[in-house]
Enzyme design. Structure first.
Site: not given
Ligand code: IMP
Ligand code: MG
Length: 180
Positions: A49, A105, A108
């Site tokens: 990403g 990228d 979340d």
């Molecule tokens: P986390 O581990 O929940 O913080 O998520 C991180 C990863 O989830 C990012 O590096 C993205 O690959 C994916 N991700 C989270 N939200 C989105 C979104 O809205 N669109 C696309 N990919 C997302």
């Molecule tokens: Mg990612």
């Protein structure tokens, strides 16, 4: 920006333009240039990403740096996180003693960042910071603050500028949100 984009079965509408994104990347680059002047950090770009954000940011940095890539995945399919983080492609460089700057990228829930943070803190690095293109602050429930955020976004699913929906949409020049 094109009005509606269809990826697989879902429709996305314009959210943040490429010029707005680039302005924010410029702002981050100036902050980072100030903080890392005279240092030689190891910049870790997370695949897939962060490849566009990573490229746009590093070409604006004016200090010496080494660039490496890691590939983590927490999203196995669709628009929902699976919770677990896998390192599909690890780091080939010894990070011990280095100033680490992670480029993401999107942050979340923060699960991926916390896994990376843990990985580096267990390897006697000098410092760990993160620069992220997007931050879903409403979804983030960790106490570790983020150092550099280009765009704070709503807690909605977005694509473009490197971000995908089931591997499509990474090449879109701008950020689109899931249409209600
Ligand atoms: P986390 O581990 O929940 O913080 O998520 C991180 C990863 O989830 C990012 O590096 C993205 O690959 C994916 N991700 C989270 N939200 C989105 C979104 O809205 N669109 C696309 N990919 C997302
Ligand atoms: Mg990612």
């Amino acid at each position: 920006m094109e009005s509606i984009i269809k990826l697989h079965q879902l429709e996305f509408e314009p959210y943040i333009s490429a010029s707005e994104i680039e302005q924010q990347i410029e702002r981050l680059a100036s902050e980072i240039n100030c903080q890392y002047a005279g240092l030689s950090p190891l910049i870790v770009i997370t695949l897939n990403g962060a490849f566009i954000f990573g490229a746009e940011l590093v070409k604006r940095l004016n200090f010496q740096c080494e660039i490496a890539f890691v590939k983590c995945s927490s999203y196995h399919d669709g628009t929902q996180s699976s919770g677990a983080v896998e390192f599909e492609l690890g780091l080939k460089i010894d990070p011990a003693g280095r100033d680490i700057l992670i480029l993401e990228d999107i942050v979340d829930s923060g699960t991926t960042y916390m896994a990376l943070h843990r990985y580096f803190s267990e390897r006697s690095v000098k410092s760990i910071r993160i620069a992220t293109l997007c931050f879903k602050s409403e979804a983030y429930h960790h106490s570790t603050p983020l150092d550099y955020v280009a765009l704070e976004v709503e807690n909605i699913f977005i694509v473009g500028y490197g971000l995908d929906y089931n591997q499509l949409g990474r090449n879109i020049n701008g950020i689109y949100k899931l249409k209600k």
